[in-house]
Design a protein around this motif. Structure first.
Motif, mmCIF file in Angstrom:
data_model
loop_
_atom_site.group_PDB
_atom_site.id
_atom_site.type_symbol
_atom_site.label_atom_id
_atom_site.label_comp_id
_atom_site.label_asym_id
_atom_site.label_seq_id
_atom_site.Cartn_x
_atom_site.Cartn_y
_atom_site.Cartn_z
ATOM 1 N N TYR A 51 -3.616 5.537 0.354
ATOM 2 C CA TYR A 51 -3.801 4.629 1.486
ATOM 3 C C TYR A 51 -3.199 5.167 2.783
ATOM 4 N N ARG A 69 -8.398 3.325 2.798
ATOM 5 C CA ARG A 69 -8.256 4.039 1.526
ATOM 6 C C ARG A 69 -9.092 5.305 1.543
ATOM 7 N N SER A 128 0.566 7.750 0.086
ATOM 8 C CA SER A 128 0.416 6.951 1.301
ATOM 9 C C SER A 128 0.766 7.792 2.523
ATOM 10 N N CYS A 154 -1.707 3.791 6.262
ATOM 11 C CA CYS A 154 -1.137 2.604 6.893
ATOM 12 C C CYS A 154 -0.945 2.925 8.362
ATOM 13 N N TYR A 196 0.810 -1.218 0.000
ATOM 14 C CA TYR A 196 0.000 0.000 0.000
ATOM 15 C C TYR A 196 0.847 1.274 0.000
#
Length: 254
Positions: free
Chosen positions: A150, A252, A121, A152, A50
């Motif tokens: 994304y 997301r 990200s 994380c 991701y």
């Protein structure tokens, strides 16, 4: 730690009510975790699918995760750290990285000052528990992402594990899976993966930090990293434990 205003300067209030300067975070937990190489690599293994080319790390600390991100050779890493001491360590550690910039700021200040045009990200490892308004911080993380990007996220899990050590580190909470799911959905994220991690570590934390009321040290963490993490890492590839010391979430921005 709760942000307060006093005479024009910002301070943070820890869960025990004591006040500290916004830049005074000592990083005792980061110091203890500095020897946890396998632990950090396991986190990046999970996050890896991701991570895009332009990555924002919120609360980069002394750079344990930053260095592993840079091994992937992203086009750019924005590493944010508000603590004076941690920022200096981070800046020195990433000094030779041409595709990284180190920012001495909170996420809110970074978003006001920088025009990143949306990163691919956002990475946040053991940071959200330090923020009293975690919903607001998640909303800012969403703002930092491009559509389709994304988040994380890695946080400590299970309120039952909360110890004196947690409170001394400025942790406002430990998370249940449903807590994270609700807060992600509330801030406009679409959850992709949500799972507990490190069930063996959960038992170790309960004994050492709850029952024995001890603190983590580099020696204890290093021993755990050498002897237990290889087993935990392999099991984590195939098993989805019902509980764990940590909680990982991939979400997301639609």
């Amino acid at each position: 730690m709760k942000q307060r205003e006093s005479g024009g300067s910002r301070t943070w209030e820890t869960p025990d009510g004591t006040a500290a300067g916004i830049h005074d975070y000592p990083g005792r937990d980061l110091e203890a975790m500095s020897s946890a190489v396998r632990y950090h690599r396991d986190i990046l293994r999970i996050f890896s699918p991701y991570l895009g080319d332009r990555i924002l790390e919120v609360g980069a600390g002394s750079g344990n995760i930053s260095e592993l991100i840079l091994e992937r050779q992203p086009s750019h890493l924005y590493a944010l750290e508000p603590s004076d001491g941690m920022y200096e360590l981070l800046r020195e550690r990433l000094r030779g990285s041409l595709n990284a910039t180190v920012h001495h700021s909170l996420l809110s200040d970074f978003l006001e000052a920088e025009n990143t045009a949306g990163v691919d990200s956002v990475v946040s490892v053991n940071v959200l528990e330090h923020v009293q308004d975690d919903v607001g911080e998640l909303a800012r993380m969403r703002t930092a992402l491009r559509p389709g990007g994304y988040l994380c996220l890695w946080v400590p899990a299970l309120p039952a594990l909360t110890s004196r050590f947690d409170r001394s580190l400025g942790h406002f909470r430990r998370y249940r899976k449903r807590d994270v799911l609700q807060k992600l959905e509330r801030t406009g994220f679409a959850p992709v993966r949500l799972a507990y991690r490190d069930i063996i570590g959960m038992l170790a934390w309960f004994v050492v930090c709850r029952l024995l009321r001890q603190e983590l040290s580099p020696g204890k963490v290093g021993l755990y990293d050498r002897l237990v993490m290889p087993v935990t890492g392999v099991c984590g590839r195939w098993l989805n434990p019902p509980l764990g010391k940590n909680l990982m979430a991939i979400a997301r921005r639609p």
